[in-house]
Design an enzyme around this catalytic site. Structure first.
Site, PDB file in Angstrom:
ATOM      1  N   GLU A 196     -31.073 -16.326   1.792  1.00  0.00           N
ATOM      2  CA  GLU A 196     -31.534 -14.884   1.729  1.00  0.00           C
ATOM      3  C   GLU A 196     -32.515 -14.715   2.275  1.00  0.00           C
ATOM      4  OE1 GLU A 196     -33.168 -11.309   1.205  1.00  0.00           O
ATOM      5  OE2 GLU A 196     -32.219 -12.051  -0.662  1.00  0.00           O
ATOM      6  N   CYS A 222     -36.162  -6.989   2.209  1.00  0.00           N
ATOM      7  CA  CYS A 222     -35.327  -7.503   2.671  1.00  0.00           C
ATOM      8  C   CYS A 222     -33.758  -6.855   3.479  1.00  0.00           C
ATOM      9  CB  CYS A 222     -34.492  -8.520   2.476  1.00  0.00           C
ATOM     10  SG  CYS A 222     -34.168  -8.563   0.880  1.00  0.00           S
TER      11      CYS A 222
END
Length: 688
Positions: A257, A296
């Site tokens: 990720e 993120c």
């Protein structure tokens, strides 16, 4: 206060590392918080300990036991959360930023604890429906998931040192796998503080969780195909780890990720003055300033109609001007510091790269005015930064906006001329975790989603209808897959049952119905049935056996039955009450209501006497497979399909479980006319 030396929790004990020490500094003041050792961990022994000690202990537990374990841990950490908030200020995070990290992480424990109800009270999970493999029904298949026999290795980023750990271990622990957690060093002091409390709680079995606070050099060298690796961080680092020879040779599942160039798109209908325009500005500002833009999922590209570019630039500038920067403890501060001086330097370098073709239209790379000097905040020693807005008027020509990420409080504005261009620009990110679209127009939303879905892990459609309850652009939820294609890493984290399955091995089990019933403890059609002399509704939960069957008397359906049911139910559909209206239909005469057949079946298999059955809990599935006409004779076979014990809410609650029954209604030829799965709540004999 003496400098803390971070320790590793491995092999069931706390031990310092060795070798050179790395300084961990307060993001606002530059003061030394702790030292982390960067060498000295025997990763071969650490992984072996997890497989040998932690894995068997977790594999023996059922999903419900693992879920209750997570729930107990969540409550334990919730009671101690204030100490984590105190420490989190030192990472530059405000109270609101820390809420996401601390209580968001604990919330993941709660969410996965509740997810246990979606699983059986067994150590394994029977997935989906059985698959028939032969005409005679003696050869069938069923997919089964069991916990892997290895260790989940979690390599986490610095931006969410608590949430990043808890959201991952919640899933692997529920699945039945132990974990080794390797946090990023700059904020590892927060992860270590939480692990110390977890260990002190004694809630997890030995070997279920190990922590490496320093360098992870060598952590992948001793993996096996039974292990799982998850990585959160930069795409460049993730690609290096994914190419590790051990991961390739052993075909180790690797979930990545990565930070991605997420976008927010302003729909053509969302003009100034509309709720959607205001929501768009609010969301972009929130994603820039929350956690100082160190997420993120943060919005890096704001894609807006060309005619509204100036309006957006002005509105966003006004919103950002209301953001007070400084020490996160200082009154009125809404944005703290980046995680450290190294991160701040890298952020400024990346912004300068972006600004070559996309000039800065708001903010500065020079020292920023801050609050909290009385608390030690210092522009020279801290890692403060101004929110930065860049403008790229030619986003199809100047592609750096779609390729370079500055990990901090920055966004690039760019125009589009039609919705097709908006889709293309969003997709130029080459794979993103999330994209938002602000629109009240369902047509716009449909066209955009269908065009952009291939390049995104999640899409949020923002409008006034859902704004009050929306968790926002940047909030990954444990019920949903968190990940994205391409640059975002191609991984999947969390996601309810899907996330749990990542830590389990799926096997296609083939055999006879009786053998598969014995293995899975879920009744397979065609398996041997168990007949007893006592009605199954007179058996306690523990006494009922999978495959235990009760065969009822039979009943011949009459026209009066159909008429009476129509009157009682109010269902006067023509096929049931008007034999003259059946031309062009599949029916040859008045047909019994499907729900009459099911209701009559219940009347035939229910034992009216008081017994261990407390109530009808519901209906999982039902099919009416053949018309039932007056004169046909029906009977029922009631079979115990599956059993799941329930948690007791308190000492006064009745000990009970849910029994799923297969209801097979057949006609006089033996052919099935209706099939259903019903649920009853049944007492346990043992009430202690």
């Amino acid at each position: 206060m003496p400098t803390q030396l971070l320790e590793n929790y491995t092999l069931g004990r706390w031990l310092p590392g060795g070798g050179p020490q790395q300084e961990l500094l307060d993001a606002s003041t530059g003061e030394l918080i702790a030292l982390a050792n960067t060498e000295g961990v025997d990763y071969e022994a650490v992984l072996a300990y997890g497989r040998r000690v932690g894995n068997p202990a977790l594999r023996r537990m059922t999903f419900h036991e693992r879920g209750r374990m997570l729930k107990a841990l969540a409550f334990y950490l919730q009671e101690r959360k204030e100490q984590f908030y105190e420490l989190s200020y030192r990472s530059g995070a405000t109270r609101a930023d820390s809420w996401v990290d601390i209580e968001g992480g604990i919330g993941n424990l709660f969410a996965n604890a509740s997810l246990r109800r979606k699983f059986p009270d067994k150590p394994f999970y029977v997935e989906g429906e059985p698959v028939g493999l032969s005409k005679g029904g003696t050869f069938v298949a069923q997919h089964l998931l069991v916990p892997k026999e290895g260790v989940a290795v979690h390599i986490n980023a610095y931006n969410f040192p608590i949430w990043g750990m808890l959201e991952k271990i919640a899933v692997n622990l529920l699945a039945g796998m132990p974990a080794v957690v390797k946090p990023a060093v700059p904020t590892a002091y927060l992860t270590e503080a939480v692990v110390r409390e977890i260990v002190a709680s004694g809630i997890l079995p030995a070997g279920a969780l190990q922590l490496v606070s320093g360098s992870g050099q060598g952590i992948l060298d001793h993996l096996t195909y039974q292990d799982v690796v998850t990585f959160t961080g930069s795409a460049a680092t993730g690609r290096l780890l994914r190419a590790h020879p051990r991961i390739i040779e052993e075909a180790v599942p690797f979930t990545m990720e990565a930070d991605s160039l997420n976008a927010a798109v302003l729909g053509p209908d969302a003009k100034p003055g509309t709720a959607e325009f205001d929501l768009f500005i609010k969301e972009v500002r929130k994603e820039m300033t929350g956690k100082c833009g160190q997420k993120c999922t943060a919005i890096r590209r704001a894609i807006v109609p060309a005619a509204l570019l100036e309006d957006v630039q002005i509105a966003l500038g006004k919103a950002l001007a209301q953001t007070t920067i400084g020490h996160p403890r200082a009154e009125g501060v809404r944005m703290g510091a980046l995680a450290g001086r190294a991160q701040a330097a890298q952020f400024r370098a990346r912004v300068r790269e972006l600004a070559r073709h996309s000039p800065i239209v708001y903010g500065t790379l020079d020292d920023v005015e801050i609050r909290g000097q009385d608390l030690g905040a210092h522009t020279g020693k801290g890692a403060f930064a101004s929110p930065i807005v860049l403008r790229n008027d030619e986003p199809f020509r100047h592609l750096a906006s779609h390729e370079i990420e500055a990990f901090g409080p920055v966004v690039t504005l760019m125009p589009y001329h039609d919705l097709g261009e908006a889709v293309q620009l969003a997709n130029l990110g080459k794979g993103s975790l999330v994209c938002s679209l602000a629109t009240a127009d369902a047509g716009v939303a449909t066209e955009f989603v269908l065009g952009a879905a291939t390049h995104h892990g999640r899409i949020l459609v923002l409008n006034d209808e859902m704004a009050k309850e929306s968790t926002g652009h940047g909030a990954p939820l444990p019920q949903l897959i968190h990940g994205g294609p391409g640059r975002a890493g191609g991984g999947q984290e969390m996601g309810g049952i899907r996330g749990v399955e990542h830590f389990m091995q799926r096997v296609a089990l083939q055999g006879s119905p009786s053998m598969l019933t014995a293995i899975t403890q879920v009744y397979q059609v065609g398996a041997r049935k168990i007949e007893k002399d006592k009605h199954p509704f007179q058996h306690y939960f523990e006494e009922l056996e999978i495959g235990q069957t009760y065969t009822t008397h039979r009943h011949t359906v009459t026209e009066a039955d159909i008429t009476n049911f129509a009157q009682v139910s109010g269902d006067n559909f023509y096929a049931h009450v008007d034999a003259t209206s059946l031309a062009g239909t599949p029916f040859t005469g008045r047909v019994a209501h499907g729900y009459y057949v099911l209701s009559k079946a219940a009347g035939m298999f229910v034992d009216p006497r008081k017994g261990p059955v407390l109530l009808n809990y519901g209906l999982d599935e039902c099919r009416f497979t053949k018309p039932v006409y007056p004169g046909m004779t029906i009977g029922v076979q009631l079979t115990v399909k599956e059993k799941t014990a329930q948690d007791r809410r308190d000492d006064q609650d009745i000990a009970k479980g849910i029994v799923r029954w297969l209801v097979d209604v057949t006609d006089e030829t033996g052919e099935t006319v209706a099939v259903a799965t019903i649920l009853t709540m049944v007492k346990l004999r043992a009430q202690g």
